[in-house]
Write a protein that holds these residues in place. Structure first.
Motif, PDB file in Angstrom:
ATOM      1  N   THR A 156     -30.485  -3.822  -5.541  1.00  0.00           N
ATOM      2  CA  THR A 156     -30.912  -3.709  -4.089  1.00  0.00           C
ATOM      3  C   THR A 156     -32.417  -4.181  -3.725  1.00  0.00           C
ATOM      4  OG1 THR A 156     -31.411  -1.471  -4.706  1.00  0.00           O
ATOM      5  CG2 THR A 156     -29.256  -2.021  -3.456  1.00  0.00           C
ATOM      6  N   ILE A 157     -33.126  -4.431  -4.970  1.00  0.00           N
ATOM      7  CA  ILE A 157     -34.533  -4.943  -4.853  1.00  0.00           C
ATOM      8  C   ILE A 157     -34.678  -6.270  -4.188  1.00  0.00           C
ATOM      9  CG2 ILE A 157     -34.502  -5.978  -7.049  1.00  0.00           C
ATOM     10  CD1 ILE A 157     -37.414  -5.277  -7.414  1.00  0.00           C
ATOM     11  N   GLN A 158     -33.555  -6.789  -4.143  1.00  0.00           N
ATOM     12  CA  GLN A 158     -33.335  -8.250  -3.808  1.00  0.00           C
ATOM     13  C   GLN A 158     -33.073  -8.123  -2.198  1.00  0.00           C
ATOM     14  OE1 GLN A 158     -30.532 -10.913  -5.491  1.00  0.00           O
ATOM     15  NE2 GLN A 158     -30.254  -9.311  -7.362  1.00  0.00           N
ATOM     16  N   ARG A 159     -32.784  -6.956  -1.682  1.00  0.00           N
ATOM     17  CA  ARG A 159     -32.702  -6.721   0.004  1.00  0.00           C
ATOM     18  C   ARG A 159     -33.229  -5.422   0.388  1.00  0.00           C
ATOM     19  NH1 ARG A 159     -28.292  -8.958  -2.346  1.00  0.00           N
ATOM     20  NH2 ARG A 159     -27.895  -7.175  -3.449  1.00  0.00           N
ATOM     21  N   LEU A 160     -34.607  -5.228  -0.222  1.00  0.00           N
ATOM     22  CA  LEU A 160     -35.277  -4.114   0.380  1.00  0.00           C
ATOM     23  C   LEU A 160     -35.450  -4.053   1.823  1.00  0.00           C
ATOM     24  CD1 LEU A 160     -35.919  -1.828  -1.625  1.00  0.00           C
ATOM     25  CD2 LEU A 160     -38.309  -2.784  -1.720  1.00  0.00           C
ATOM     26  N   ASN A 161     -35.432  -5.218   2.400  1.00  0.00           N
ATOM     27  CA  ASN A 161     -35.733  -5.253   3.755  1.00  0.00           C
ATOM     28  C   ASN A 161     -34.385  -4.657   4.756  1.00  0.00           C
ATOM     29  OD1 ASN A 161     -34.460  -7.546   2.725  1.00  0.00           O
ATOM     30  ND2 ASN A 161     -34.232  -8.472   4.766  1.00  0.00           N
ATOM     31  N   GLN A 162     -33.200  -4.935   4.137  1.00  0.00           N
ATOM     32  CA  GLN A 162     -31.914  -4.478   4.462  1.00  0.00           C
ATOM     33  C   GLN A 162     -31.772  -2.821   4.386  1.00  0.00           C
ATOM     34  OE1 GLN A 162     -28.368  -6.707   3.531  1.00  0.00           O
ATOM     35  NE2 GLN A 162     -29.612  -8.831   3.696  1.00  0.00           N
ATOM     36  N   GLU A 163     -32.252  -2.545   3.256  1.00  0.00           N
ATOM     37  CA  GLU A 163     -32.267  -1.086   2.642  1.00  0.00           C
ATOM     38  C   GLU A 163     -33.045  -0.376   3.628  1.00  0.00           C
ATOM     39  OE1 GLU A 163     -30.813   0.188  -0.658  1.00  0.00           O
ATOM     40  OE2 GLU A 163     -29.817  -1.150   0.592  1.00  0.00           O
ATOM     41  N   ALA A 164     -34.164  -0.958   4.088  1.00  0.00           N
ATOM     42  CA  ALA A 164     -35.096  -0.221   5.221  1.00  0.00           C
ATOM     43  C   ALA A 164     -34.477  -0.221   6.493  1.00  0.00           C
ATOM     44  CB  ALA A 164     -36.550  -0.825   5.170  1.00  0.00           C
ATOM     45  N   GLY A 165     -33.877  -1.396   6.857  1.00  0.00           N
ATOM     46  CA  GLY A 165     -33.188  -1.527   8.080  1.00  0.00           C
ATOM     47  C   GLY A 165     -32.143  -0.463   8.152  1.00  0.00           C
ATOM     48  N   PHE A 183     -34.827  -7.164   9.350  1.00  0.00           N
ATOM     49  CA  PHE A 183     -33.792  -6.053   9.351  1.00  0.00           C
ATOM     50  C   PHE A 183     -32.662  -6.342   9.882  1.00  0.00           C
ATOM     51  CE2 PHE A 183     -37.121  -3.512   7.789  1.00  0.00           C
ATOM     52  CZ  PHE A 183     -38.334  -3.569   8.658  1.00  0.00           C
ATOM     53  N   SER A 184     -32.144  -7.423   9.529  1.00  0.00           N
ATOM     54  CA  SER A 184     -30.889  -8.129   9.899  1.00  0.00           C
ATOM     55  C   SER A 184     -30.113  -8.345   8.402  1.00  0.00           C
ATOM     56  CB  SER A 184     -30.663  -9.274  10.781  1.00  0.00           C
ATOM     57  OG  SER A 184     -29.629  -9.931  10.455  1.00  0.00           O
ATOM     58  N   VAL A 185     -28.740  -8.105   8.609  1.00  0.00           N
ATOM     59  CA  VAL A 185     -28.023  -8.550   7.172  1.00  0.00           C
ATOM     60  C   VAL A 185     -28.133 -10.109   6.869  1.00  0.00           C
ATOM     61  CG1 VAL A 185     -25.719  -8.869   8.265  1.00  0.00           C
ATOM     62  CG2 VAL A 185     -25.781  -7.884   6.165  1.00  0.00           C
ATOM     63  N   TYR A 186     -28.368 -10.688   7.929  1.00  0.00           N
ATOM     64  CA  TYR A 186     -28.430 -12.215   7.797  1.00  0.00           C
ATOM     65  C   TYR A 186     -29.706 -12.603   7.539  1.00  0.00           C
ATOM     66  CZ  TYR A 186     -23.974 -11.673  10.484  1.00  0.00           C
ATOM     67  OH  TYR A 186     -22.827 -11.057  10.660  1.00  0.00           O
ATOM     68  N   ALA A 187     -30.827 -11.653   7.452  1.00  0.00           N
ATOM     69  CA  ALA A 187     -32.328 -12.302   7.021  1.00  0.00           C
ATOM     70  C   ALA A 187     -32.284 -12.730   5.717  1.00  0.00           C
ATOM     71  CB  ALA A 187     -33.160 -10.936   7.747  1.00  0.00           C
ATOM     72  N   GLN A 188     -33.165 -14.023   5.657  1.00  0.00           N
ATOM     73  CA  GLN A 188     -33.517 -14.342   4.243  1.00  0.00           C
ATOM     74  C   GLN A 188     -34.661 -14.764   4.212  1.00  0.00           C
ATOM     75  OE1 GLN A 188     -30.421 -17.594   3.766  1.00  0.00           O
ATOM     76  NE2 GLN A 188     -29.229 -16.214   2.569  1.00  0.00           N
ATOM     77  N   ALA A 189     -35.491 -14.685   3.202  1.00  0.00           N
ATOM     78  CA  ALA A 189     -36.779 -14.956   2.773  1.00  0.00           C
ATOM     79  C   ALA A 189     -36.755 -16.533   2.709  1.00  0.00           C
ATOM     80  CB  ALA A 189     -37.550 -14.248   1.796  1.00  0.00           C
ATOM     81  N   GLN A 216     -20.459   0.446   2.112  1.00  0.00           N
ATOM     82  CA  GLN A 216     -21.233  -0.581   2.215  1.00  0.00           C
ATOM     83  C   GLN A 216     -20.539  -1.901   2.357  1.00  0.00           C
ATOM     84  OE1 GLN A 216     -24.589  -0.093   2.042  1.00  0.00           O
ATOM     85  NE2 GLN A 216     -24.766   1.654   0.905  1.00  0.00           N
ATOM     86  N   LEU A 217     -19.181  -1.791   2.164  1.00  0.00           N
ATOM     87  CA  LEU A 217     -18.387  -3.127   2.256  1.00  0.00           C
ATOM     88  C   LEU A 217     -18.583  -3.987   3.212  1.00  0.00           C
ATOM     89  CD1 LEU A 217     -15.826  -4.568   0.846  1.00  0.00           C
ATOM     90  CD2 LEU A 217     -14.294  -3.355   2.414  1.00  0.00           C
ATOM     91  N   ARG A 218     -18.929  -3.485   4.584  1.00  0.00           N
ATOM     92  CA  ARG A 218     -19.124  -4.557   5.665  1.00  0.00           C
ATOM     93  C   ARG A 218     -20.361  -5.295   5.671  1.00  0.00           C
ATOM     94  NH1 ARG A 218     -21.844  -2.483  10.239  1.00  0.00           N
ATOM     95  NH2 ARG A 218     -22.569  -0.249  10.046  1.00  0.00           N
ATOM     96  N   PHE A 219     -21.417  -4.551   4.784  1.00  0.00           N
ATOM     97  CA  PHE A 219     -22.821  -5.277   4.583  1.00  0.00           C
ATOM     98  C   PHE A 219     -22.621  -6.449   3.395  1.00  0.00           C
ATOM     99  CE2 PHE A 219     -24.124  -2.494   7.507  1.00  0.00           C
ATOM    100  CZ  PHE A 219     -24.201  -1.156   7.193  1.00  0.00           C
ATOM    101  N   HIS A 220     -21.815  -6.104   2.505  1.00  0.00           N
ATOM    102  CA  HIS A 220     -21.364  -7.114   1.626  1.00  0.00           C
ATOM    103  C   HIS A 220     -20.726  -8.485   2.259  1.00  0.00           C
ATOM    104  CE1 HIS A 220     -21.445  -4.697  -2.422  1.00  0.00           C
ATOM    105  NE2 HIS A 220     -21.843  -3.973  -1.541  1.00  0.00           N
ATOM    106  N   ALA A 221     -19.958  -8.247   3.138  1.00  0.00           N
ATOM    107  CA  ALA A 221     -19.302  -9.291   3.931  1.00  0.00           C
ATOM    108  C   ALA A 221     -20.464 -10.083   4.821  1.00  0.00           C
ATOM    109  CB  ALA A 221     -18.217  -8.683   4.863  1.00  0.00           C
ATOM    110  N   GLY A 222     -21.407  -9.082   5.263  1.00  0.00           N
ATOM    111  CA  GLY A 222     -22.324  -9.805   6.208  1.00  0.00           C
ATOM    112  C   GLY A 222     -23.275 -10.792   5.339  1.00  0.00           C
ATOM    113  N   ASN A 223     -23.595 -10.202   4.088  1.00  0.00           N
ATOM    114  CA  ASN A 223     -24.530 -10.968   3.261  1.00  0.00           C
ATOM    115  C   ASN A 223     -23.741 -12.076   2.695  1.00  0.00           C
ATOM    116  OD1 ASN A 223     -27.180  -9.669   2.157  1.00  0.00           O
ATOM    117  ND2 ASN A 223     -25.812  -8.010   2.672  1.00  0.00           N
ATOM    118  N   ALA A 224     -22.465 -11.961   2.631  1.00  0.00           N
ATOM    119  CA  ALA A 224     -21.632 -13.368   2.278  1.00  0.00           C
ATOM    120  C   ALA A 224     -21.656 -14.313   3.066  1.00  0.00           C
ATOM    121  CB  ALA A 224     -19.972 -12.898   1.965  1.00  0.00           C
ATOM    122  N   ILE A 225     -21.504 -13.815   4.423  1.00  0.00           N
ATOM    123  CA  ILE A 225     -21.843 -14.852   5.617  1.00  0.00           C
ATOM    124  C   ILE A 225     -23.250 -15.637   5.513  1.00  0.00           C
ATOM    125  CG2 ILE A 225     -22.009 -15.206   8.271  1.00  0.00           C
ATOM    126  CD1 ILE A 225     -19.891 -12.667   8.309  1.00  0.00           C
TER     127      ILE A 225
END
Lengths: 460, 419
Positions: free
Chosen positions: A361-370, A425-431, B325-334
């Protein structure tokens, strides 16, 4: 009584002598080197860089649209609109978001690295409940592939802590997230040290199974109190030595104690406490423990029940570093709520932090906060991205004693910057690009800026 | 000073839940963007009619239902399906008497469904993730066979186990003590011996001269026989590419229904796996080289395997409490290259197909496990608007909400009085 007479005579004579002279013959003053493993960190090659036209979250609670960020000589020079700088490398960041470099206050990268094999298990010196003498930095394996993965998630600063098996786990170390083959090459220059403490189930389970103290929560508390009592005496002895020496006497230095050095550092206000502690009543006791022995009880980590004592935490100036939603693996982690961070943050003078305690989760601290922000807003809160970002930047820096140096995009601070492909703060966000002290350390689209650990090199 | 608007959102959610139809009544969800996860694809402004726990019509000419629910354009998907976790078997990991997923003496016949607790607090909490049913895997004991999977829905009702003694779990790969070769060798031997025994029994029954009854197979032999007949799938944990190839060979030799779980280095042999039509159940977010068997872990693997033609099902690795968290795993896969369509399939139809479940799709005749979402199901900001299991609506309120409400309510009295 007769036995003492001669020494009294001797003492009387020497006192008389010192009374006459300015100072007696002094041995060289014994000083303890407080920085014996100094940082050799150097910023990577850098140039003046102007990032243009992005949505900027400054980490001070402000959001600026269509704004520019100028980095000069490794520092944030200016944030504003329509900036220009001669000779600057310009990055068109239209449609992108910029935040301060992300900071994780709780990581075991390097001390519990990948691969997770027997000989890499270096995070818990489980040989005694008080191992204040060990320093996590001496366990750090800089080749842990987890550092690069974290870099790709925008992490620019991280604190590596010992684990939570012990009452006192040892010193933590704050690192710049740059590739290096030595720990010193990553060490954050002049960052304060941390001391890891742990409450609750872990220490009493580890030592209870060996039938030694602590085996209970009351045993935990006794363990802390006995250690602080010893440390108080050690501090007193050194202060007396310093005072006597300054007065011209020739005192004997106290016996050096590597374990008590660390505890004394806390009592002196130089070393910050980072306390793994889940439950409300235990955090309340640890706060009182700090008052009992006159030290700052510091940052509570995990703090699953921080929401129950949010007022108390703010009143006493404690930071709380929390997860968005880990729970249920222990009784002390049973009462998780998704809004924990938000409830703590809502109190005035609070210090809410989101941490990872995980190489994943350190790789996605932005998502954790989101996740916290959205769940809280679903339930009556009104948290903006410019506020949520502080949980993983400015507040985290505060917890590490680095608020002056980094954690926000302000003139004069370290140019630790992340360019995100969208709202972080999106699941699709990337650095996309990550800068440490103004130098690019990661680029999603340029292999030149993608580090590969020695361990992974040449693997088939 | 931040203002807390107390309760309002949770009240709305509760209201929605209480307006649910009971099992026998019918209801229609109208104006939904329906992701069928079938050849029908995505249907805009569509209607789904549910009766007696099943989908009975999609876009009928006329809508006959006791209740009409206007989805207002929201996305309707099949309920997500969790897999390979211990939901309902473990309440608190560190509390030994609340753990029922493993036993030293467990073997291939281990039926952990007998220990399933529908009242677990993890169940309503996991509904927040849009999960409506789950393939529970036993952890077993020292034996390489860990027991049999079972399927439970997330209704929290006492009859929520849908299938028990379903598929066989085996754990192969790196061993702390000893060689992985022995496990693979034993598996080969067991399958060979069982094949021979079955052939012998067949010959014996044909030779009517010998009136002696053939020996009854033992309980574990029956399970092996079911693997050989394809009645049960062999659900195998293995990571290293060479181990995966060995399993593919066994599948071919014994005509097994094989499912690979974990399969961290599957990318190295993606084509082989695709050719063998073997599904892979994997954790989308496992990207660190945890061992010498998983050096090629990457966030892009879900996409890469899918592109190579492998049917990928996603599962959350680690503690079951994080199934949510499953749906967030899928989102990250996308975000890392998987198509949206494949991502949705990876948490619905692909899980169903891998484990031989009759769910995971919105189609006439299928169980009405449905989720209506406030927006994109994979996005952090989205929440479940409404959720149905076997056609009955369930709230996503959990113990966590009760705790939050207790500690955000103003009161003169101690919090314990706020219920």
């Amino acid at each position: 009584m007769k036995k003492f007479l001669p020494s009294l005579v001797v003492a009387a004579v020497s006192v008389a002598l010192t009374g006459c002279l300015q100072s007696e013959q002094q041995d060289e003053k014994v000083r303890i080197n407080k920085n014996p493993y100094p940082s050799t960190y150097q910023a990577l090659p850098l140039q003046t860089t102007l990032i243009k036209n992005a949505t900027v979250l400054t980490g001070t609670g402000t959001r600026m649209d269509n704004a520019d960020v100028l980095m000069v000589d490794g520092k944030i020079n200016k944030i504003g609109n329509n900036l220009s700088a001669d000779g600057a490398v310009e990055i068109d960041a239209k449609g992108k978001w910029i935040t301060p470099g992300i900071i994780d206050v709780h990581s075991h990268l390097g001390v519990y690295p990948s691969p997770s094999v027997e000989s890499h298990s270096d995070g818990n010196e489980m040989s005694s409940p008080n191992t204040s003498e060990v320093w996590a930095e001496h366990s750090v394996w800089p080749q842990d592939p987890g550092f690069e993965a974290a870099r790709a998630g925008g992490i620019t600063t991280l604190q590596i802590l010992p684990g939570s098996a012990n009452l006192f786990g040892g010193r933590g170390v704050t690192l710049r997230n740059v590739p290096s083959h030595t720990m010193q090459g990553m060490k954050f220059p002049d960052a304060p040290y941390g001391l890891k403490m742990a409450c609750g189930e872990n220490p009493k389970r580890v030592y209870g199974s060996r039938k030694v103290l602590p085996s209970t929560r009351m045993g935990n508390m006794a363990g802390y109190r006995m250690a602080w009592a010893d440390a108080t005496e050690y501090k007193r002895a050194w202060e007396k030595y310093d005072a006597d020496y300054a007065a011209g006497k020739n005192p004997s230095a106290p016996e050096r104690d590597i374990e008590l050095d660390t505890l004394k550092g806390v009592l002196d206000g130089e070393i910050l406490i980072h306390n793994h502690c889940y439950k409300a009543e235990e955090m309340a006791m640890m706060i009182d423990l700090g008052k009992e022995f006159n030290y700052n009880s510091g940052t509570f980590h995990h703090a699953i029940e921080a929401y129950k004592i949010a007022d108390t935490l703010a009143e006493n100036g404690n930071c709380a570093a929390m997860w968005p939603d880990w729970w249920g693996f222990k009784m002390e982690a049973y009462d998780m709520v998704h809004e924990n961070v938000a409830i703590v943050d809502a109190v005035k003078n609070s210090c809410a932090v989101v941490h990872s305690d995980s190489a994943d989760t350190i790789q996605r601290l932005n998502q954790e906060a989101g996740k916290v922000m959205y769940r809280a807003n679903d339930n009556g809160f009104d948290i903006t991205p410019e506020l949520a970002i502080t949980w993983i930047t400015a507040n985290a820096a505060k917890s590490l004693g680095l608020a002056e140096k980094t954690g926000s995009l302000e003139s004069g601070k370290n140019a630790d910057v992340v360019i995100w492909n969208q709202n972080p703060f999106s699941v699709y966000a990337q650095a996309e690009q990550v800068f440490v002290d103004g130098a690019k350390v990661y680029d999603r689209f340029d292999e030149k800026y993608q580090a590969k650990s020695d361990f992974l090199l040449g693997q088939r | 000073m931040k203002h807390l608007k107390l309760f309002t959102s949770s009240l709305i959610a509760l209201a929605l839940a209480s307006s649910s139809a009971s099992f026998a009544e019918s209801f229609a969800i109208t104006n939904a963007t329906v992701h069928t996860v079938t050849e029908q694809g995505v249907l805009e402004n569509a209607t789904v009619v549910v009766e007696n726990g099943k989908v009975v019509a999609i876009n009928p000419a006329t809508i006959t239902a006791d209740t009409i629910i206007d989805a207002e354009g929201k996305i309707l998907t099949p309920g997500f399906i969790g897999a390979m976790n211990q939901l309902g078997l473990v309440e608190v990991g560190a509390v030994s008497r609340s753990r029922d997923a493993s036993d030293k003496k467990a073997d291939i016949t281990f039926d952990a469904s007998l220990a399933f607790n529908p009242r677990s607090t993890v169940i309503p909490y996991s509904r927040k993730g849009g999960i409506t049913s789950n393939v529970v895997a036993p952890r077993g004991g020292e034996d390489m066979f860990k027991g049999q999977t079972f399927v439970a829905d997330l209704s929290g009702e006492f009859d929520s186990v849908r299938v028990s003694n379903h598929n066989v779990v085996i754990d192969l790969g790196a061993q702390s003590k000893g060689s992985r070769a022995l496990g693979l060798q034993n598996l080969q031997a067991k399958l060979e011996d069982a094949t021979k025994a079955l052939a012998k029994a067949k010959k014996q029954s044909k030779a009517a001269k010998d009136k002696k009854e053939p020996k009854e197979p033992s309980r574990d032999e029956l399970v092996i026989n079911a693997l050989l007949s394809g009645e049960k799938a062999l659900v195998a944990y293995a990571d290293r590419a060479s181990d995966l190839l060995t399993l593919l060979k066994l599948k071919a030799e014994f005509s097994l229904d094989l499912v690979l779980v974990g399969a961290a280095d599957a990318v190295l042999v993606a084509d082989n796996i695709a050719q063998a039509k073997v599904p892979v159940v994997m954790a989308a977010l496992d990207n660190l080289p945890g061992s010498f068997d998983s050096l090629h872990s990457s966030l892009e693997n879900a996409a890469k395997l899918t592109q190579a033609g492998v049917m990928v099902a996603l599962a959350v690795n680690g503690d079951t409490h994080n199934l949510y968290q499953l749906r967030f795993h899928a989102g990250n896969a996308i975000a890392n290259g998987l198509s949206r369509e494949a991502a949705l399939a990876s948490v619905t139809a692909n899980v169903a197909e891998a484990f031989n479940l009759d769910s995971g799709k919105i189609a006439v005749g299928k169980t009405a496990d449905l989720v209506l979402w406030s927006a994109d199901p994979f996005e952090l900001s989205t929440q479940v608007s409404q959720l149905w299991i076997s056609g009955k609506a369930y709230s996503t309120d959990s113990r966590q909400d009760a705790l939050r409400d207790r500690y955000t309510t103003k009161s003169d009295m101690p919090r314990a009085y706020i219920k």
